[in-house]
Enzyme design. Structure first.
Site, PDB file in Angstrom:
ATOM      1  N   ARG A  36       0.825  -1.223   0.000  1.00 37.09           N
ATOM      2  CA  ARG A  36       0.000   0.000   0.000  1.00 37.09           C
ATOM      3  C   ARG A  36       0.860   1.275   0.000  1.00 37.09           C
ATOM      4  O   ARG A  36       0.554   2.262   0.681  1.00 37.09           O
ATOM      5  CB  ARG A  36      -0.962   0.035   1.210  1.00 37.09           C
ATOM      6  CG  ARG A  36      -1.953  -1.071   1.248  1.00 37.09           C
ATOM      7  CD  ARG A  36      -2.925  -1.088   0.073  1.00 37.09           C
ATOM      8  NE  ARG A  36      -3.620  -2.343   0.055  1.00 37.09           N
ATOM      9  CZ  ARG A  36      -3.229  -3.404  -0.667  1.00 37.09           C
ATOM     10  NH1 ARG A  36      -2.174  -3.342  -1.465  1.00 37.09           N
ATOM     11  NH2 ARG A  36      -3.903  -4.524  -0.626  1.00 37.09           N
TER      12      ARG A  36
ATOM     13  N   SER B 250      -9.753   1.009   4.229  1.00 39.92           N
ATOM     14  CA  SER B 250      -8.971   0.583   5.391  1.00 39.92           C
ATOM     15  C   SER B 250      -8.290   1.796   6.011  1.00 39.92           C
ATOM     16  O   SER B 250      -7.577   2.527   5.324  1.00 39.92           O
ATOM     17  CB  SER B 250      -7.898  -0.423   4.980  1.00 39.92           C
ATOM     18  OG  SER B 250      -8.519  -1.584   4.498  1.00 39.92           O
TER      19      SER B 250
ATOM     20  N   GLU C  39      -3.275   4.194   6.764  1.00 35.67           N
ATOM     21  CA  GLU C  39      -3.229   4.042   5.305  1.00 35.67           C
ATOM     22  C   GLU C  39      -3.871   5.271   4.658  1.00 35.67           C
ATOM     23  O   GLU C  39      -3.474   5.711   3.588  1.00 35.67           O
ATOM     24  CB  GLU C  39      -3.998   2.771   4.897  1.00 35.67           C
ATOM     25  CG  GLU C  39      -4.021   2.540   3.387  1.00 35.67           C
ATOM     26  CD  GLU C  39      -4.687   1.233   2.985  1.00 35.67           C
ATOM     27  OE1 GLU C  39      -4.469   0.207   3.666  1.00 35.67           O
ATOM     28  OE2 GLU C  39      -5.438   1.242   1.994  1.00 35.67           O
TER      29      GLU C  39
HETATM   30  C1  LIG Z   1     -15.134   1.012   0.574  1.00 39.07           C
HETATM   31  C2  LIG Z   1     -13.659   1.109   0.257  1.00 39.07           C
HETATM   32  C3  LIG Z   1     -12.952  -0.062   0.027  1.00 39.07           C
HETATM   33  C4  LIG Z   1     -11.587  -0.008  -0.259  1.00 39.07           C
HETATM   34  N1  LIG Z   1     -10.912  -1.175  -0.499  1.00 39.07           N
HETATM   35  C5  LIG Z   1      -9.608  -1.130  -0.826  1.00 39.07           C
HETATM   36  C6  LIG Z   1      -8.886  -2.334  -1.112  1.00 39.07           C
HETATM   37  O1  LIG Z   1      -9.419  -3.431  -1.072  1.00 39.07           O
HETATM   38  N2  LIG Z   1      -7.566  -2.250  -1.440  1.00 39.07           N
HETATM   39  C7  LIG Z   1      -6.932  -1.048  -1.514  1.00 39.07           C
HETATM   40  O2  LIG Z   1      -5.746  -1.017  -1.845  1.00 39.07           O
HETATM   41  N3  LIG Z   1      -7.586   0.117  -1.239  1.00 39.07           N
HETATM   42  C8  LIG Z   1      -8.894   0.104  -0.908  1.00 39.07           C
HETATM   43  N4  LIG Z   1      -9.550   1.261  -0.620  1.00 39.07           N
HETATM   44  C9  LIG Z   1      -8.803   2.537  -0.646  1.00 39.07           C
HETATM   45  C10 LIG Z   1      -8.798   3.248  -2.016  1.00 39.07           C
HETATM   46  O3  LIG Z   1      -9.848   2.763  -2.821  1.00 39.07           O
HETATM   47  C11 LIG Z   1      -7.467   3.046  -2.752  1.00 39.07           C
HETATM   48  O4  LIG Z   1      -6.371   3.491  -1.979  1.00 39.07           O
HETATM   49  C12 LIG Z   1      -7.452   3.790  -4.103  1.00 39.07           C
HETATM   50  O5  LIG Z   1      -6.309   3.386  -4.822  1.00 39.07           O
HETATM   51  C13 LIG Z   1      -7.423   5.292  -3.932  1.00 39.07           C
HETATM   52  O6  LIG Z   1      -7.641   5.864  -5.208  1.00 39.07           O
HETATM   53  P1  LIG Z   1      -8.269   7.308  -5.363  1.00 39.07           P
HETATM   54  O7  LIG Z   1      -8.248   7.629  -6.808  1.00 39.07           O
HETATM   55  O8  LIG Z   1      -9.597   7.400  -4.687  1.00 39.07           O
HETATM   56  O9  LIG Z   1      -7.182   8.159  -4.593  1.00 39.07           O
HETATM   57  P2  LIG Z   1      -7.432   9.416  -3.611  1.00 39.07           P
HETATM   58  O10 LIG Z   1      -8.044   8.921  -2.343  1.00 39.07           O
HETATM   59  O11 LIG Z   1      -8.111  10.510  -4.328  1.00 39.07           O
HETATM   60  O12 LIG Z   1      -5.908   9.829  -3.340  1.00 39.07           O
HETATM   61  C14 LIG Z   1      -5.030   8.997  -2.619  1.00 39.07           C
HETATM   62  C15 LIG Z   1      -3.634   9.611  -2.714  1.00 39.07           C
HETATM   63  O13 LIG Z   1      -3.163   9.506  -4.053  1.00 39.07           O
HETATM   64  C16 LIG Z   1      -2.878  10.799  -4.589  1.00 39.07           C
HETATM   65  N5  LIG Z   1      -3.265  10.749  -6.005  1.00 39.07           N
HETATM   66  C17 LIG Z   1      -4.449  10.363  -6.530  1.00 39.07           C
HETATM   67  N6  LIG Z   1      -4.408  10.384  -7.871  1.00 39.07           N
HETATM   68  C18 LIG Z   1      -3.176  10.802  -8.215  1.00 39.07           C
HETATM   69  C19 LIG Z   1      -2.494  11.028  -9.450  1.00 39.07           C
HETATM   70  N7  LIG Z   1      -3.097  10.859 -10.639  1.00 39.07           N
HETATM   71  N8  LIG Z   1      -1.208  11.449  -9.410  1.00 39.07           N
HETATM   72  C20 LIG Z   1      -0.578  11.648  -8.233  1.00 39.07           C
HETATM   73  N9  LIG Z   1      -1.151  11.462  -7.029  1.00 39.07           N
HETATM   74  C21 LIG Z   1      -2.433  11.025  -7.024  1.00 39.07           C
HETATM   75  C22 LIG Z   1      -3.696  11.782  -3.760  1.00 39.07           C
HETATM   76  O14 LIG Z   1      -3.117  13.078  -3.758  1.00 39.07           O
HETATM   77  C23 LIG Z   1      -3.620  11.106  -2.386  1.00 39.07           C
HETATM   78  O15 LIG Z   1      -2.392  11.387  -1.740  1.00 39.07           O
HETATM   79  C24 LIG Z   1     -10.925   1.240  -0.319  1.00 39.07           C
HETATM   80  C25 LIG Z   1     -11.656   2.427  -0.099  1.00 39.07           C
HETATM   81  C26 LIG Z   1     -13.007   2.360   0.194  1.00 39.07           C
HETATM   82  C27 LIG Z   1     -13.762   3.642   0.427  1.00 39.07           C
END
Ligand SMILES: Cc1cc2nc3c(=O)[nH]c(=O)nc-3n(C[C@H](O)[C@H](O)[C@H](O)COP(=O)(O)OP(=O)(O)OC[C@H]3O[C@@H](n4cnc5c(N)ncnc54)[C@H](O)[C@@H]3O)c2cc1C
Length: 252
Positions: free
Chosen positions: A120, A168, A238
């Protein structure tokens, strides 16, 4: 005119945004930066592409290999930065290279093995924007859909997917589970303001309807402190804090 700090927002699914918002400029990637170009078993996916849309495009093209993203909300860029995944695998398994925009505006390509991927986590320098990810997939042998379906059914039973959360809250400590420690500390259902430690899965902190970001922050600190006192384990958040949070906002 100075724009102030630049923050990239994916789908916000792993982000706790400060109650005062995010100062400066917030980038959300759209258009070509949220599309996918498929060439045989290789895919060039935009950083802003939603993972569920990516999976749908791969299904249509008969490609397998991204099952690890089943049920993970978020964008390709967020998945790269977080090395998102599940028990089925993680982002690093399929990323060949990424195209990034550096803070100075230069465009650079980084090979997957140089992204510093760990559990992660990616070791990308602060301030880079993940514009594209080159993914290596394989032709589906027909088992992909069934694997994903079974996985999603298990998830629905064990996670509070109908309530808003940041996913998480903590990474799992080596050889253990954050949810187990929080549950053993008696914190399932513990509530501060509108924020609650889910009674379905103790590593999910849910918004009961009117939680402030500060409620969630206080709940995270409370859980970290309680688990540290009870078991001597320092849980690692996380969730990413976005906005004007102090450095020590999550310190127990
Ligand atoms: C119900 C639920 C279930 C989940 N299950 C999982 C799971 O099973 N496994 C898992 O790994 N995660 C899980 N997550 C967490 C989340 O889905 C992941 O971490 C996902 O990869 C985050 O993506 P995001 O686009 O929403 O990022 P954001 O939450 O918008 O951003 C996360 C970080 O990445 C940065 N970021 C985003 N996009 C970019 C980009 N293009 N360039 C540079 N930086 C960037 C942001 O600035 C921030 O620091 C879950 C979340 C929820 C709500």
């Amino acid at each position: 005119m100075a724009l102030g700090p630049v923050t990239v927002l994916g789908r916000g699914s792993n982000a706790l945004i400060h109650d005062d918002g995010i100062p400066g400029v917030c980038l959300v990637l759209k258009g070509e930066l949220a599309g996918a170009r498929i060439d045989g078993t290789r895919v060039q996916a935009g950083g802003g592409l939603y993972l569920n849309v990516l999976l749908r495009r791969l299904d249509e093209a008969g490609l397998a290999g991204a099952e690890a993203f089943a049920g993970v909300p978020g964008t390709v860029g967020g998945a790269v930065v977080m090395n998102a995944g599940t028990s089925l695998g993680e982002a690093k398994d399929l990323i060949e290279a990424i195209t990034v925009v550096l803070p100075g505006g230069e465009v650079a390509e980084i090979a997957g093995e140089d992204c510093g991927f760990a559990y992660r986590h990616s070791g990308l320098p602060p301030g880079v924007v993940v514009a594209f990810a080159g993914l290596a997939l394989s032709d589906d042998d027909g088992s992909r859909a069934a694997i994903r379906r079974a996985f999603l059914e298990r998830r629905k039973l064990s996670q509070p997917l109908s309530q808003p959360s940041c996913g998480s809250t903590f990474t799992n400590p080596p050889g253990d589970f954050a949810a187990r420690l929080i549950q053993e500390a008696g914190l399932k259902g513990f509530t501060i303001g509108g924020a609650q430690i889910s009674d379905k899965h103790a590593n999910f902190f849910v918004n009961l309807g009117d939680a402030s970001a500060e409620d969630i922050r206080r709940l995270i600190v409370h859980a970290r402190r309680t688990v540290l006192e009870r078991f001597g384990v320092r849980l690692t958040p996380e969730v990413k804090l976005l906005g004007p949070w102090p450095e020590d906002a999550l310190e127990p």
